[in-house]
Design an enzyme around this catalytic site. Structure first.
Site, mmCIF file in Angstrom:
data_model
loop_
_atom_site.group_PDB
_atom_site.id
_atom_site.type_symbol
_atom_site.label_atom_id
_atom_site.label_comp_id
_atom_site.label_asym_id
_atom_site.label_seq_id
_atom_site.Cartn_x
_atom_site.Cartn_y
_atom_site.Cartn_z
ATOM 1 N N HIS A 1 -4.492 1.415 7.665
ATOM 2 C CA HIS A 1 -3.124 1.949 7.748
ATOM 3 C C HIS A 1 -2.956 3.140 6.788
ATOM 4 C CE1 HIS A 1 1.422 1.224 7.924
ATOM 5 N NE2 HIS A 1 1.301 1.961 6.840
ATOM 6 N N GLU A 2 -3.474 2.989 5.567
ATOM 7 C CA GLU A 2 -3.322 4.068 4.573
ATOM 8 C C GLU A 2 -4.202 5.269 4.926
ATOM 9 O OE1 GLU A 2 -0.853 3.555 2.968
ATOM 10 O OE2 GLU A 2 -0.744 1.378 2.919
ATOM 11 N N GLN B 1 2.867 9.903 1.853
ATOM 12 C CA GLN B 1 4.219 9.337 1.957
ATOM 13 C C GLN B 1 5.144 9.823 0.853
ATOM 14 O OE1 GLN B 1 2.422 5.194 2.421
ATOM 15 N NE2 GLN B 1 4.325 4.959 3.540
ATOM 16 N N GLY C 1 0.836 -1.193 0.000
ATOM 17 C CA GLY C 1 0.000 0.000 0.000
ATOM 18 C C GLY C 1 0.871 1.242 0.000
ATOM 19 N N CYS D 1 5.823 -0.337 7.652
ATOM 20 C CA CYS D 1 5.476 0.859 6.879
ATOM 21 C C CYS D 1 6.692 1.268 6.075
ATOM 22 C CB CYS D 1 5.063 1.990 7.826
ATOM 23 S SG CYS D 1 4.610 3.513 6.968
ATOM 24 N N LEU D 2 6.468 1.616 4.812
ATOM 25 C CA LEU D 2 7.577 2.056 3.963
ATOM 26 C C LEU D 2 8.208 3.337 4.502
ATOM 27 C CD1 LEU D 2 5.970 1.354 0.472
ATOM 28 C CD2 LEU D 2 7.763 0.024 1.616
ATOM 29 N N HIS E 1 -2.449 7.404 7.344
ATOM 30 C CA HIS E 1 -1.444 8.293 6.730
ATOM 31 C C HIS E 1 -2.078 9.610 6.296
ATOM 32 C CE1 HIS E 1 2.337 6.092 6.516
ATOM 33 N NE2 HIS E 1 1.775 5.032 5.970
HETATM 34 O O1 GNR Z 1 4.098 -2.557 2.500
HETATM 35 C C1 GNR Z 1 3.511 -2.486 3.574
HETATM 36 N N1 GNR Z 1 3.314 -3.599 4.297
HETATM 37 C C2 GNR Z 1 2.507 -3.657 5.413
HETATM 38 C C3 GNR Z 1 2.583 -4.800 6.204
HETATM 39 C C4 GNR Z 1 1.806 -4.921 7.324
HETATM 40 C C5 GNR Z 1 0.936 -3.916 7.646
HETATM 41 C C6 GNR Z 1 0.846 -2.763 6.881
HETATM 42 C C7 GNR Z 1 1.623 -2.636 5.770
HETATM 43 S S1 GNR Z 1 1.502 -1.225 4.791
HETATM 44 C C8 GNR Z 1 3.075 -1.168 4.070
HETATM 45 C C9 GNR Z 1 3.142 -0.093 3.001
HETATM 46 C C10 GNR Z 1 2.945 1.263 3.639
HETATM 47 O O2 GNR Z 1 3.711 1.769 4.392
HETATM 48 N N2 GNR Z 1 1.823 1.876 3.363
HETATM 49 O O3 GNR Z 1 1.558 3.065 3.927
HETATM 50 NI NI NI Z 2 2.634 3.124 5.765
#
Ligand code: GNR
Ligand code: NI
Length: 166
Positions: free
Chosen positions: A133-134, A51, A46, A91-92, A137
Site C-alpha cells: 500500500h505504501e 501523503q 503506515g 487509507c489516511l 503511494h
Molecule cells: O492506517 C492505515 N490502515 C490500513 C488498513 C488497512 C490497509 C491499509 C492501511 S494503510 C493506512 C495508513 C495509510 O494510509 N498509509 O498510506
Molecule cells: Ni494510504
C-alpha cells in the site's frame, strides 16, 4: 518533532511519482521522525512521504499492537511478491472509506534504514499488505484505483466536498 498535514483524495498532488533519496542525512531523518509522529497521531499503521506532500521515496510503518515497532523504508523495492490475500483496506488519504483489495500475501522488500544502511525484509499478512500500500503511494497510486470506476467516483465526490488539509 511535528505533525504534518495529510493530503486527501482527490488531491492531484497524491498522483506525483516520488523520487529516490540520494543520501539519508539529518534532514531525511527529521522528516522520518515527523512522519512517524503523524502516523501514530492519526492513528495509522503506515504513512508514505507522498501523503505529506514530500515526493521522496520514504515510508514508515508500524503494524504492532503496542505501536512500538516502527519500520522505516527508504527507497523500498519489492523484489518478490507471491500468493494472494484479500482484506478491507483503508487509507489516511481516503478517510472514512474501507474496501476489499487483492494484494500479494508474501513479499520480500529491499530498502535503506534511517542510517542509510541497506537491508532486506520478508513480510506476510498485514505487514506485506501495508508495504505494498505504501509503495503504491510512492508511485502516485491509491487503493481506490483498484475499485470499480463507480465506487471510486462515489468516494471522490464525497471527499471533494471536505475542506483540504493544505
Ligand atoms: O492506517 C492505515 N490502515 C490500513 C488498513 C488497512 C490497509 C491499509 C492501511 S494503510 C493506512 C495508513 C495509510 O494510509 N498509509 O498510506
Ligand atoms: Ni494510504
Amino acid at each position: 518533532m511535528a505533525q504534518l498535514p495529510i493530503l486527501t483524495f482527490p488531491d492531484p498532488r497524491l498522483r506525483t511519482k516520488a523520487r529516490p533519496v540520494a543520501r539519508v542525512d539529518d534532514k531525511v531523518r527529521q522528516l522520518i521522525d515527523d512522519m512517524l509522529e503523524t502516523m501514530y497521531a492519526a492513528p495509522g499503521i503506515g504513512l508514505a512521504a507522498s501523503q505529506v506532500n514530500v515526493h521522496r521515496r520514504i515510508i514508515v510503518i508500524d503494524v504492532s499492537a503496542e505501536h512500538d515497532q516502527p519500520l522505516v523504508l527508504v527507497n523500498p523495492v519489492i523484489e518478490v511478491a507471491e500468493g494472494m490475500q484479500e482484506r478491507e483496506e483503508g487509507c489516511l488519504s481516503v478517510p472514512g472509506f474501507y474496501e476489499t483489495v487483492e494484494r500479494a500475501e508474501r513479499i520480500r522488500v529491499r530498502a535503506l534504514n534511517r542510517d542509510g544502511e541497506g537491508f532486506e525484509k520478508e513480510a506476510d499478512g498485514l505487514l506485506a499488505l501495508c508495504i505494498q500500500h505504501e509503495c503504491d503511494h510512492l508511485e502516485g497510486k491509491l487503493f481506490v484505483d483498484y475499485l470499480s470506476n463507480l465506487k471510486r467516483q462515489r468516494i471522490r465526490k464525497k471527499l471533494a466536498k471536505l475542506p483540504k488539509a493544505s
